[in-house]
Design a protein around this motif. Sequence first.
Motif, PDB file in Angstrom:
ATOM      1  N   LEU A  32       1.009  -1.120  -0.092  1.00 45.42           N
ATOM      2  CA  LEU A  32       0.074   0.163   0.180  1.00 45.42           C
ATOM      3  C   LEU A  32       0.939   0.860   0.301  1.00 45.42           C
ATOM      4  CD1 LEU A  32      -2.520  -1.851   2.394  1.00 45.42           C
ATOM      5  CD2 LEU A  32      -3.224  -0.296   0.119  1.00 45.42           C
ATOM      6  N   ARG A  33       2.101   1.163   0.822  1.00 46.61           N
ATOM      7  CA  ARG A  33       2.601   2.220   0.809  1.00 46.61           C
ATOM      8  C   ARG A  33       3.796   2.728  -0.860  1.00 46.61           C
ATOM      9  NH1 ARG A  33       6.889   1.497   4.128  1.00 46.61           N
ATOM     10  NH2 ARG A  33       7.595   4.447   4.206  1.00 46.61           N
ATOM     11  N   GLN A  34       3.019   0.933  -1.275  1.00 46.76           N
ATOM     12  CA  GLN A  34       4.761   1.737  -2.741  1.00 46.76           C
ATOM     13  C   GLN A  34       2.756   2.110  -3.688  1.00 46.76           C
ATOM     14  OE1 GLN A  34       7.068  -0.047  -4.433  1.00 46.76           O
ATOM     15  NE2 GLN A  34       8.291   0.191  -1.926  1.00 46.76           N
ATOM     16  N   ALA A  35       1.779   2.057  -3.854  1.00 45.47           N
ATOM     17  CA  ALA A  35       0.701   2.393  -4.275  1.00 45.47           C
ATOM     18  C   ALA A  35       1.263   3.588  -4.543  1.00 45.47           C
ATOM     19  CB  ALA A  35      -0.130   1.663  -4.146  1.00 45.47           C
ATOM     20  N   SER A  36       0.253   4.111  -6.392  1.00 43.81           N
ATOM     21  CA  SER A  36      -0.449   6.104  -5.773  1.00 43.81           C
ATOM     22  C   SER A  36      -1.371   5.875  -6.924  1.00 43.81           C
ATOM     23  CB  SER A  36       1.172   6.214  -6.772  1.00 43.81           C
ATOM     24  OG  SER A  36       0.970   6.209  -7.736  1.00 43.81           O
ATOM     25  N   LEU A  46      -1.483  -1.414   9.928  1.00 35.89           N
ATOM     26  CA  LEU A  46      -2.255  -1.250   8.709  1.00 35.89           C
ATOM     27  C   LEU A  46      -3.106  -0.007   8.769  1.00 35.89           C
ATOM     28  CD1 LEU A  46      -2.656  -4.881   7.705  1.00 35.89           C
ATOM     29  CD2 LEU A  46      -1.433  -3.133   6.301  1.00 35.89           C
ATOM     30  N   ASP A  47      -3.250   0.225   9.803  1.00 36.47           N
ATOM     31  CA  ASP A  47      -4.752   1.932  10.161  1.00 36.47           C
ATOM     32  C   ASP A  47      -3.513   3.173   9.909  1.00 36.47           C
ATOM     33  OD1 ASP A  47      -6.358   0.561  10.258  1.00 36.47           O
ATOM     34  OD2 ASP A  47      -6.021  -0.587  12.820  1.00 36.47           O
ATOM     35  N   ALA A  48      -2.206   2.843  10.573  1.00 35.09           N
ATOM     36  CA  ALA A  48      -1.339   3.837  10.916  1.00 35.09           C
ATOM     37  C   ALA A  48      -1.047   5.203  10.051  1.00 35.09           C
ATOM     38  CB  ALA A  48       0.008   3.396  10.433  1.00 35.09           C
ATOM     39  N   GLU A  49      -1.676   5.097   8.062  1.00 44.75           N
ATOM     40  CA  GLU A  49      -1.876   5.964   6.939  1.00 44.75           C
ATOM     41  C   GLU A  49      -3.173   5.615   6.405  1.00 44.75           C
ATOM     42  OE1 GLU A  49       2.135   5.446   5.493  1.00 44.75           O
ATOM     43  OE2 GLU A  49       2.083   6.461   7.591  1.00 44.75           O
ATOM     44  N   PRO A  50      -3.894   6.719   5.607  1.00 42.30           N
ATOM     45  CA  PRO A  50      -4.993   6.246   4.894  1.00 42.30           C
ATOM     46  C   PRO A  50      -4.651   5.424   3.820  1.00 42.30           C
ATOM     47  CG  PRO A  50      -4.327   8.539   4.904  1.00 42.30           C
ATOM     48  CD  PRO A  50      -3.149   8.087   5.999  1.00 42.30           C
ATOM     49  N   VAL A  51      -4.993   4.290   2.782  1.00 45.93           N
ATOM     50  CA  VAL A  51      -5.386   4.040   1.272  1.00 45.93           C
ATOM     51  C   VAL A  51      -4.886   4.670   0.920  1.00 45.93           C
ATOM     52  CG1 VAL A  51      -6.235   1.517   0.999  1.00 45.93           C
ATOM     53  CG2 VAL A  51      -6.148   1.257   3.251  1.00 45.93           C
ATOM     54  N   LEU A  97      -8.334  -1.771   0.955  1.00 42.40           N
ATOM     55  CA  LEU A  97      -6.754  -2.992   1.469  1.00 42.40           C
ATOM     56  C   LEU A  97      -9.074  -3.975   2.078  1.00 42.40           C
ATOM     57  CD1 LEU A  97      -5.435  -4.011   3.931  1.00 42.40           C
ATOM     58  CD2 LEU A  97      -5.517  -2.079   4.997  1.00 42.40           C
ATOM     59  N   GLU A  98      -8.504  -4.991   2.343  1.00 39.03           N
ATOM     60  CA  GLU A  98      -9.672  -5.369   2.759  1.00 39.03           C
ATOM     61  C   GLU A  98      -9.023  -6.656   3.419  1.00 39.03           C
ATOM     62  OE1 GLU A  98     -13.635  -8.262   1.363  1.00 39.03           O
ATOM     63  OE2 GLU A  98     -12.556  -7.717  -0.099  1.00 39.03           O
TER      64      GLU A  98
END
Length: 435
Positions: free
Chosen positions: A25-29, A107-112, A118-119
């Motif tokens: 998720l952190r690599q996604a944009s 996984l709640d540290a940052e918004p998706v 994210l499911e």
Amino acid sequence: MAYDVPRVLVVGGGAAGVITADTLLRQASADAPVAVTLAERAPVVGPGLAYGTTDPRHLLNNYALRMSAREDDPEHLLRWCRTRGVAAEEGSFLTRSAYGRYLAELLDAEPVPDGSTLERVHDEVVELTDADGTYLATTASGSVLTADVVVLALGNPPPRVPRGLEVPADRLVVDPWDPGLVDRVGPHDRVLLVGTGLTTVDLVASLGDARPGARITAASRHGLLPRRHLPELPHPSPGFDGDVRSLREVLAEVRAGRAAGADWRSLVESLKLLGNDAWSAWTPAERSRFDRHVARRWEIARHRMAPPMAAIVDQALASGRLTLARSAEVDPASYDLVVNCTGPGPVSAPGWNPLVDDLVRGGVLRPGPLGRGVDLDRDGALLDTCGVPARGIYAIGAARRGFEWEVAAVPDIRRQVVGLVGRLTARRLPAASPA
Ligand SMILES: Cc1cc2nc3c(=O)[nH]c(=O)nc-3n(C[C@H](O)[C@H](O)[C@H](O)COP(=O)(O)OP(=O)(O)OC[C@H]3O[C@@H](n4cnc5c(N)ncnc54)[C@H](O)[C@@H]3O)c2cc1C
């Protein structure tokens, strides 16, 4: 060219699963989104087996600075500790339960990111089929999850009962991580722990408090406990040449380092940096020689006790509550309870995980080198019984044992995840279909 949003199913929500989901998720944009599904059979995602303990004596076996879930942000765990009021410095040994909370919140540290999803699915994946390029994962409750890529983060199987350990079932605990274990120990029982690694250290700590009158014998082939950490972080030995070497050359370099007065912990740090590259370069004969002759000594030097846990063990030994022995010196039949602390079993073993059983039955998964992990290609994709790599099924964590040597600790997992996510991202996840 536009792409469909690639769907990644991560099976297993322990440390390896949540670190994978977080990294994806952190690599996604907005331009390169990803749809992540994280399936975990336990009620809580994050702690897994290692960090699900609630015993405050159970500490991490590594310094806080080395336990961040994020490879590119070593201070992430320390910052989390500060925001949660958990006292921690770089060289602290946190409780495993605090670390479990950290992973549960990761996984709640940052918004998706926009466009990504994210499911979390609280269910066990029991079957996986390749339906013309889409993976269909059936869960125990009967739902079907779809994915383009599947990452298996299944963790460690319980230990196998060692050959020759013959004890009636009512006096044998096969799984040392069974939460009901302490209840099976009577106040004055004689308990034999088979194995002298970090699991044994955990049990010495737990039983010492809950059953102070119990007498514990811990036995293994050499009767050696793990070594202990220094209170401060060690650094790699400056004189150690980091080039990949044969096993013989590595051992010679360690001996030379010792002769020159290098601290053994610094040499271990140097070897950790070299570890998996050297392992990949060694011949099968060298790997098996290492496994037979060096591995046990390596394990006790590499996986060390946190100083407070070492103090508990010292106290138990000094009081006579704990005795160390060689396996040949003990008669398991003479103990009230025998606990199997011999370390995780092979990932491809039948019966511990229905998904593994399904993949073995379908010929999709086979044991890897040394038989402990599963067989993988250079990218970490599963090799089937004919040696053909699966298009989109990858394994991380304990399943890589044998393929690499250093596989299951959090720093190893982080490195594996960064490598895998990097390869997937470079390919825009699977060769996605143009929209
Ligand atoms: C007792 C113990 C203490 C440890 N302490 C440390 C430490 O201090 N520092 C360190 O670096 N390493 C430590 N380790 C090493 C540890 O293995 C890793 O740090 C890490 O916890 C491994 O995470 P994992 O996700 O691979 O496995 P696990 O934590 O075992 O997680 C696997 C998860 O997958 C789930 N699962 C499995 N199959 C399925 C399925 N079919 N469907 C859905 N869910 C499934 C399981 O329920 C589990 O939650 C320790 C290991 C143990 C056993």
